[in-house]
Design a protein around this motif. Structure first.
Motif, PDB file in Angstrom:
ATOM      1  N   ASP A  89     -12.572  -2.916  -3.197  1.00  0.00           N
ATOM      2  CA  ASP A  89     -12.954  -4.252  -3.628  1.00  0.00           C
ATOM      3  C   ASP A  89     -12.848  -5.179  -2.424  1.00  0.00           C
ATOM      4  OD1 ASP A  89     -13.743  -6.365  -5.194  1.00  0.00           O
ATOM      5  OD2 ASP A  89     -12.185  -6.110  -6.711  1.00  0.00           O
ATOM      6  N   ARG A  90     -13.428  -6.331  -2.519  1.00  0.00           N
ATOM      7  CA  ARG A  90     -13.712  -7.200  -1.379  1.00  0.00           C
ATOM      8  C   ARG A  90     -12.460  -7.636  -0.618  1.00  0.00           C
ATOM      9  NH1 ARG A  90     -14.144  -9.276  -6.243  1.00  0.00           N
ATOM     10  NH2 ARG A  90     -13.237 -11.296  -6.776  1.00  0.00           N
ATOM     11  N   ILE A  91     -12.698  -8.056   0.610  1.00  0.00           N
ATOM     12  CA  ILE A  91     -11.655  -8.608   1.480  1.00  0.00           C
ATOM     13  C   ILE A  91     -11.775 -10.129   1.419  1.00  0.00           C
ATOM     14  CG2 ILE A  91     -10.645  -8.613   3.776  1.00  0.00           C
ATOM     15  CD1 ILE A  91     -10.755  -5.826   2.519  1.00  0.00           C
ATOM     16  N   VAL A  92     -10.750 -10.780   0.898  1.00  0.00           N
ATOM     17  CA  VAL A  92     -10.754 -12.234   0.740  1.00  0.00           C
ATOM     18  C   VAL A  92      -9.885 -12.900   1.807  1.00  0.00           C
ATOM     19  CG1 VAL A  92     -10.199 -14.137  -0.834  1.00  0.00           C
ATOM     20  CG2 VAL A  92     -11.198 -12.031  -1.727  1.00  0.00           C
ATOM     21  N   ALA A  93      -8.755 -12.280   2.134  1.00  0.00           N
ATOM     22  CA  ALA A  93      -7.819 -12.859   3.105  1.00  0.00           C
ATOM     23  C   ALA A  93      -8.122 -12.367   4.509  1.00  0.00           C
ATOM     24  CB  ALA A  93      -6.386 -12.487   2.730  1.00  0.00           C
ATOM     25  N   GLY A  94      -7.881 -13.206   5.477  1.00  0.00           N
ATOM     26  CA  GLY A  94      -8.010 -12.792   6.862  1.00  0.00           C
ATOM     27  C   GLY A  94      -6.936 -11.779   7.223  1.00  0.00           C
ATOM     28  N   PRO A  95      -7.275 -10.731   7.981  1.00  0.00           N
ATOM     29  CA  PRO A  95      -6.262  -9.773   8.428  1.00  0.00           C
ATOM     30  C   PRO A  95      -5.223 -10.447   9.329  1.00  0.00           C
ATOM     31  CG  PRO A  95      -8.486  -8.893   8.719  1.00  0.00           C
ATOM     32  CD  PRO A  95      -8.633 -10.352   8.396  1.00  0.00           C
ATOM     33  N   LEU A  96      -4.070  -9.806   9.428  1.00  0.00           N
ATOM     34  CA  LEU A  96      -2.999 -10.262  10.304  1.00  0.00           C
ATOM     35  C   LEU A  96      -2.746  -9.178  11.336  1.00  0.00           C
ATOM     36  CD1 LEU A  96      -0.568 -12.188  10.965  1.00  0.00           C
ATOM     37  CD2 LEU A  96       0.759 -10.819   9.335  1.00  0.00           C
ATOM     38  N   GLN A  97      -2.824  -9.526  12.631  1.00  0.00           N
ATOM     39  CA  GLN A  97      -2.552  -8.571  13.700  1.00  0.00           C
ATOM     40  C   GLN A  97      -1.208  -8.889  14.360  1.00  0.00           C
ATOM     41  OE1 GLN A  97      -5.682  -6.999  16.379  1.00  0.00           O
ATOM     42  NE2 GLN A  97      -6.965  -8.651  15.567  1.00  0.00           N
ATOM     43  N   LEU A  98      -0.367  -7.854  14.460  1.00  0.00           N
ATOM     44  CA  LEU A  98       0.933  -7.986  15.105  1.00  0.00           C
ATOM     45  C   LEU A  98       1.271  -6.688  15.819  1.00  0.00           C
ATOM     46  CD1 LEU A  98       3.061  -9.688  12.289  1.00  0.00           C
ATOM     47  CD2 LEU A  98       2.423 -10.732  14.463  1.00  0.00           C
ATOM     48  N   ASP A  99       1.543  -6.771  17.100  1.00  0.00           N
ATOM     49  CA  ASP A  99       2.034  -5.618  17.862  1.00  0.00           C
ATOM     50  C   ASP A  99       1.169  -4.378  17.678  1.00  0.00           C
ATOM     51  OD1 ASP A  99       4.193  -7.172  18.745  1.00  0.00           O
ATOM     52  OD2 ASP A  99       5.376  -6.647  16.986  1.00  0.00           O
ATOM     53  N   GLY A 100      -0.148  -4.575  17.730  1.00  0.00           N
ATOM     54  CA  GLY A 100      -1.067  -3.449  17.647  1.00  0.00           C
ATOM     55  C   GLY A 100      -1.315  -2.923  16.252  1.00  0.00           C
ATOM     56  N   ILE A 101      -0.811  -3.611  15.235  1.00  0.00           N
ATOM     57  CA  ILE A 101      -1.041  -3.212  13.843  1.00  0.00           C
ATOM     58  C   ILE A 101      -1.799  -4.321  13.135  1.00  0.00           C
ATOM     59  CG2 ILE A 101       0.043  -2.579  11.639  1.00  0.00           C
ATOM     60  CD1 ILE A 101       2.409  -1.519  13.221  1.00  0.00           C
ATOM     61  N   ALA A 102      -2.805  -3.942  12.341  1.00  0.00           N
ATOM     62  CA  ALA A 102      -3.564  -4.892  11.532  1.00  0.00           C
ATOM     63  C   ALA A 102      -3.154  -4.710  10.071  1.00  0.00           C
ATOM     64  CB  ALA A 102      -5.060  -4.664  11.694  1.00  0.00           C
ATOM     65  N   TYR A 103      -2.722  -5.800   9.456  1.00  0.00           N
ATOM     66  CA  TYR A 103      -2.368  -5.792   8.035  1.00  0.00           C
ATOM     67  C   TYR A 103      -3.532  -6.428   7.270  1.00  0.00           C
ATOM     68  CZ  TYR A 103       2.246  -4.964  10.025  1.00  0.00           C
ATOM     69  OH  TYR A 103       3.302  -4.448  10.743  1.00  0.00           O
ATOM     70  N   VAL A 104      -4.138  -5.654   6.376  1.00  0.00           N
ATOM     71  CA  VAL A 104      -5.352  -6.078   5.687  1.00  0.00           C
ATOM     72  C   VAL A 104      -5.109  -6.069   4.185  1.00  0.00           C
ATOM     73  CG1 VAL A 104      -7.814  -5.660   5.354  1.00  0.00           C
ATOM     74  CG2 VAL A 104      -6.739  -5.069   7.541  1.00  0.00           C
ATOM     75  N   ALA A 105      -5.259  -7.233   3.545  1.00  0.00           N
ATOM     76  CA  ALA A 105      -5.111  -7.346   2.094  1.00  0.00           C
ATOM     77  C   ALA A 105      -6.467  -7.159   1.428  1.00  0.00           C
ATOM     78  CB  ALA A 105      -4.535  -8.710   1.728  1.00  0.00           C
ATOM     79  N   THR A 106      -6.472  -6.551   0.241  1.00  0.00           N
ATOM     80  CA  THR A 106      -7.714  -6.266  -0.460  1.00  0.00           C
ATOM     81  C   THR A 106      -7.650  -6.774  -1.899  1.00  0.00           C
ATOM     82  OG1 THR A 106      -7.197  -4.124  -1.495  1.00  0.00           O
ATOM     83  CG2 THR A 106      -7.747  -4.113   0.858  1.00  0.00           C
ATOM     84  N   ALA A 107      -8.835  -6.985  -2.476  1.00  0.00           N
ATOM     85  CA  ALA A 107      -8.909  -7.411  -3.867  1.00  0.00           C
ATOM     86  C   ALA A 107      -8.647  -6.272  -4.839  1.00  0.00           C
ATOM     87  CB  ALA A 107     -10.271  -8.052  -4.156  1.00  0.00           C
ATOM     88  N   ASP A 108      -8.541  -5.022  -4.332  1.00  0.00           N
ATOM     89  CA  ASP A 108      -8.130  -3.934  -5.218  1.00  0.00           C
ATOM     90  C   ASP A 108      -6.643  -3.629  -5.023  1.00  0.00           C
ATOM     91  OD1 ASP A 108      -8.805  -2.877  -2.691  1.00  0.00           O
ATOM     92  OD2 ASP A 108      -9.068  -0.877  -3.510  1.00  0.00           O
ATOM     93  N   ASN A 109      -5.864  -4.720  -4.819  1.00  0.00           N
ATOM     94  CA  ASN A 109      -4.410  -4.704  -4.984  1.00  0.00           C
ATOM     95  C   ASN A 109      -3.638  -4.167  -3.792  1.00  0.00           C
ATOM     96  OD1 ASN A 109      -5.577  -5.110  -7.496  1.00  0.00           O
ATOM     97  ND2 ASN A 109      -4.592  -3.377  -8.484  1.00  0.00           N
ATOM     98  N   LEU A 110      -4.292  -3.892  -2.676  1.00  0.00           N
ATOM     99  CA  LEU A 110      -3.620  -3.202  -1.587  1.00  0.00           C
ATOM    100  C   LEU A 110      -3.302  -4.117  -0.409  1.00  0.00           C
ATOM    101  CD1 LEU A 110      -5.775   0.066  -1.359  1.00  0.00           C
ATOM    102  CD2 LEU A 110      -3.575  -0.248  -2.536  1.00  0.00           C
ATOM    103  N   LEU A 111      -2.213  -3.795   0.268  1.00  0.00           N
ATOM    104  CA  LEU A 111      -1.996  -4.253   1.632  1.00  0.00           C
ATOM    105  C   LEU A 111      -1.967  -3.011   2.499  1.00  0.00           C
ATOM    106  CD1 LEU A 111      -1.429  -6.642   3.562  1.00  0.00           C
ATOM    107  CD2 LEU A 111       0.990  -6.028   3.386  1.00  0.00           C
ATOM    108  N   LEU A 112      -2.908  -2.931   3.442  1.00  0.00           N
ATOM    109  CA  LEU A 112      -3.051  -1.773   4.313  1.00  0.00           C
ATOM    110  C   LEU A 112      -2.507  -2.101   5.699  1.00  0.00           C
ATOM    111  CD1 LEU A 112      -6.757  -1.037   3.352  1.00  0.00           C
ATOM    112  CD2 LEU A 112      -4.767   0.313   2.608  1.00  0.00           C
ATOM    113  N   ALA A 113      -1.752  -1.175   6.266  1.00  0.00           N
ATOM    114  CA  ALA A 113      -1.325  -1.286   7.653  1.00  0.00           C
ATOM    115  C   ALA A 113      -2.138  -0.291   8.465  1.00  0.00           C
ATOM    116  CB  ALA A 113       0.167  -0.991   7.784  1.00  0.00           C
ATOM    117  N   LEU A 114      -2.935  -0.798   9.411  1.00  0.00           N
ATOM    118  CA  LEU A 114      -3.836   0.038  10.195  1.00  0.00           C
ATOM    119  C   LEU A 114      -3.509  -0.069  11.679  1.00  0.00           C
ATOM    120  CD1 LEU A 114      -7.237  -0.982   8.509  1.00  0.00           C
ATOM    121  CD2 LEU A 114      -5.648   0.816   7.797  1.00  0.00           C
ATOM    122  N   GLU A 115      -3.658   1.037  12.374  1.00  0.00           N
ATOM    123  CA  GLU A 115      -3.607   0.998  13.834  1.00  0.00           C
ATOM    124  C   GLU A 115      -4.809   0.178  14.299  1.00  0.00           C
ATOM    125  OE1 GLU A 115      -3.369   0.959  17.559  1.00  0.00           O
ATOM    126  OE2 GLU A 115      -1.717   1.990  16.544  1.00  0.00           O
ATOM    127  N   ALA A 116      -4.553  -0.949  14.970  1.00  0.00           N
ATOM    128  CA  ALA A 116      -5.631  -1.899  15.261  1.00  0.00           C
ATOM    129  C   ALA A 116      -6.677  -1.335  16.206  1.00  0.00           C
ATOM    130  CB  ALA A 116      -5.045  -3.191  15.829  1.00  0.00           C
TER     131      ALA A 116
END
Length: 357
Positions: A89-116
């Motif tokens: 489901d769609r991405i509404v919030a802007g991702p947050l990047q910290l120390d090489g990790i991107a935190y991405v919130a989604t409308a399908d209930n998730l917060l994902l931590a990704l290697e940026a």
């Protein structure tokens, strides 16, 4: 980032230098049906962004949502990676990047931590409903507000749960942390702002607004400033929750280019966060529904008195930013996707429209 402005404007995203309005880069995916709502996150020449999703096809109701990593360090854009297998489901919030990790919130209930740099998933946290607000980071902990009525505190290293508190209504406002008071602030659709203990989520104080609170408060010099959907602005002592002043943005001096005498009465709904600088609170509002014009207002931070106001050619939904002596707003208008106004007077300084391709 202090000098440059990065914008999602519907069909694509771009970055410009705010002082010169020179285009730094722009990106539009090949799929022309895609739409971007969440602002891109740009750190160290790398942009992370997510789209609003696209239908898979006539015979499949599933929506495909992609998250992108882009190299924007040069004069153009070089794709680093794309992931269409993470969010449903769609991405509404802007991702947050910290120390090489991107935190991405989604409308399908998730917060994902990704290697940026690669897009590799490191961990995921699942709420019970959509996450529309960017998480807030403090001292190894991510604070997350959700439409499921919960405020969560999770470990940024592995996504493990620290505590969760159920409030009385859904939240789309980003939490605000003040370490000096050991508090995290949450605002919700139940016309209420609350301060919670950082360590355990226990309520310290709460304050009533007059309508839904969509966006995060602004914090300056020990005071929290926020607006609600009825056009009221509040200044709250951040430590105690005491109301310092309340002001209403309910009149418009200029409509469709004509001075109003007396000023036009409006609701002045506020969905953006305030911006505070040098003793002034800047408020972006939806303005007047009938003329479809927005309103940008400057208030005295000490007492809420209006210093100036200016009518914008479209409603203002997003939080302004200040670069130098100009406050920049984003809007959907043929006059400009970005407009800069002088902070001391509200006079228009410049317009910017992104390139067609």
């Amino acid at each position: 980032d202090g000098e440059n402005v990065y914008v999602a404007y519907g069909p694509g995203v771009f970055g410009i230098n705010a002082e010169s309005q020179n285009l730094l880069w722009s990106y539009k995916p090949e799929n022309g049906t895609l739409f971007f709502y969440a602002p891109p996150s740009v750190e160290n020449g790398r942009a992370i962004l997510g789209d609003f999703g696209a239908a898979q096809g006539l015979f499949s109701p599933q929506t495909i949502v992609s998250i992108y990593g882009l190299d924007v360090s040069g004069s153009g854009v070089q794709p680093l990676w794309t992931r269409d297998d993470l969010a449903k489901d769609r991405i509404v919030a802007g991702p947050l990047q910290l120390d090489g990790i991107a935190y991405v919130a989604t409308a399908d209930n998730l917060l994902l931590a990704l290697e940026a740099e690669t897009g590799e998933e490191l961990w995921r946290f699942a709420a019970e409903f959509s996450i529309w607000a960017q998480p807030t980071y403090h001292d190894g902990v991510l604070y997350i507000s959700s439409l499921d009525r919960h405020l969560y505190a999770i470990d940024a290293a592995d996504g493990s749960h620290k505590w969760a508190v159920e409030l009385s209504c859904a939240m789309s406002a980003q939490p605000v942390v003040t370490p000096v008071d050991n508090l995290v602030y949450a605002a919700s659709y139940d016309r209420q702002g609350q301060a919670l203990d950082l360590d355990n989520g226990e309520e310290v104080w709460s304050v009533q607004a007059t309508d839904w609170v969509w966006s995060a408060p602004a914090m300056a010099d020990g005071t929290l400033y926020f607006g609600d959907s009825s056009g009221n602005v509040f200044a709250i002592d951040a430590a105690s929750g005491d109301l310092l002043w309340q002001s209403g943005i309910h009149t418009m001096n200029v409509v469709a280019g004509a001075v109003q005498n007396p000023p036009l009465q409006i609701k002045g709904s506020i969905q953006a966060s305030p911006v505070v600088q040098d003793g002034v609170v800047y408020i972006a509002t939806l303005g007047n529904n009938e003329s479809e014009e927005g309103l940008l207002v400057a208030l005295d931070a000490a007492n809420g008195d209006e210093l100036w106001q200016t009518t914008t050619p479209a409603p203002l939904f997003t939080t302004p930013i200040i670069v130098g002596d100009v406050i920049v707003v984003a809007l959907q208008s043929e006059a400009g996707v970005l407009q800069g106004y002088e902070v001391d007077s509200g006079r228009l300084a410049w317009n910017y429209l992104p390139p067609e391709s």
